[in-house]
Design a protein around this motif. Structure first.
Motif: not given
Length: 122
Positions: A18-20, A22-28, A36-40, A43-48
């Motif tokens: 979840r921290l990763d 949030f950090r990714l979303l801040v960068k975007h 789906g782009d976040i999951a890819r 490298a986390v399964p989409q349901n997770t």
């Protein structure tokens, strides 16, 4: 901001994926990313990923908007700022000398980097 809301936000960020996210979303920001782009990207399964995004959403740290078949998530920077300000005000208890070194460090790290002058060859 209430203590319960701060606890919820900090608990949401107290998990590595979840921290990763949030950090990714801040960068975007401000465009955000589709789930789906976040999951890819992480490298986390989409349901997770859906579960993680749900926790972050309940904590108010991300918002979601549906575009056709995609859900685009964005970091809620105003909520994050409220959490940080709450922590600074609450922990410093009206004593700026306690938080001054932290604020100085944040200012130094968040200041725009000076632009380099182009080198001219004569």
């Amino acid at each position: 901001m209430e203590s319960d809301n701060v606890i919820l936000a900090l608990a949401a960020l107290a998990q590595s994926t979840r921290l990763d996210v949030f950090r990714l979303l801040v960068k975007h920001e401000p465009a955000g990313l589709a789930a789906g782009d976040i999951a890819r990207a992480l490298a986390v399964p989409q349901n997770t990923m859906s579960s993680h995004l749900s926790v972050l959403s309940r904590a108010g740290l991300v918002s979601a908007q549906r575009f056709s078949r995609s859900i685009v998530y964005r970091a809620d920077l105003s909520r994050f700022r409220a959490v940080v300000v709450f922590m600074l005000r609450d922990c410093c208890d009206g004593r700026p000398e306690i938080c001054a070194p932290l604020i100085e460090d944040l200012t130094r790290r968040c200041s725009p980097k000076p632009k380099r002058k182009a080198q001219t060859h004569v």
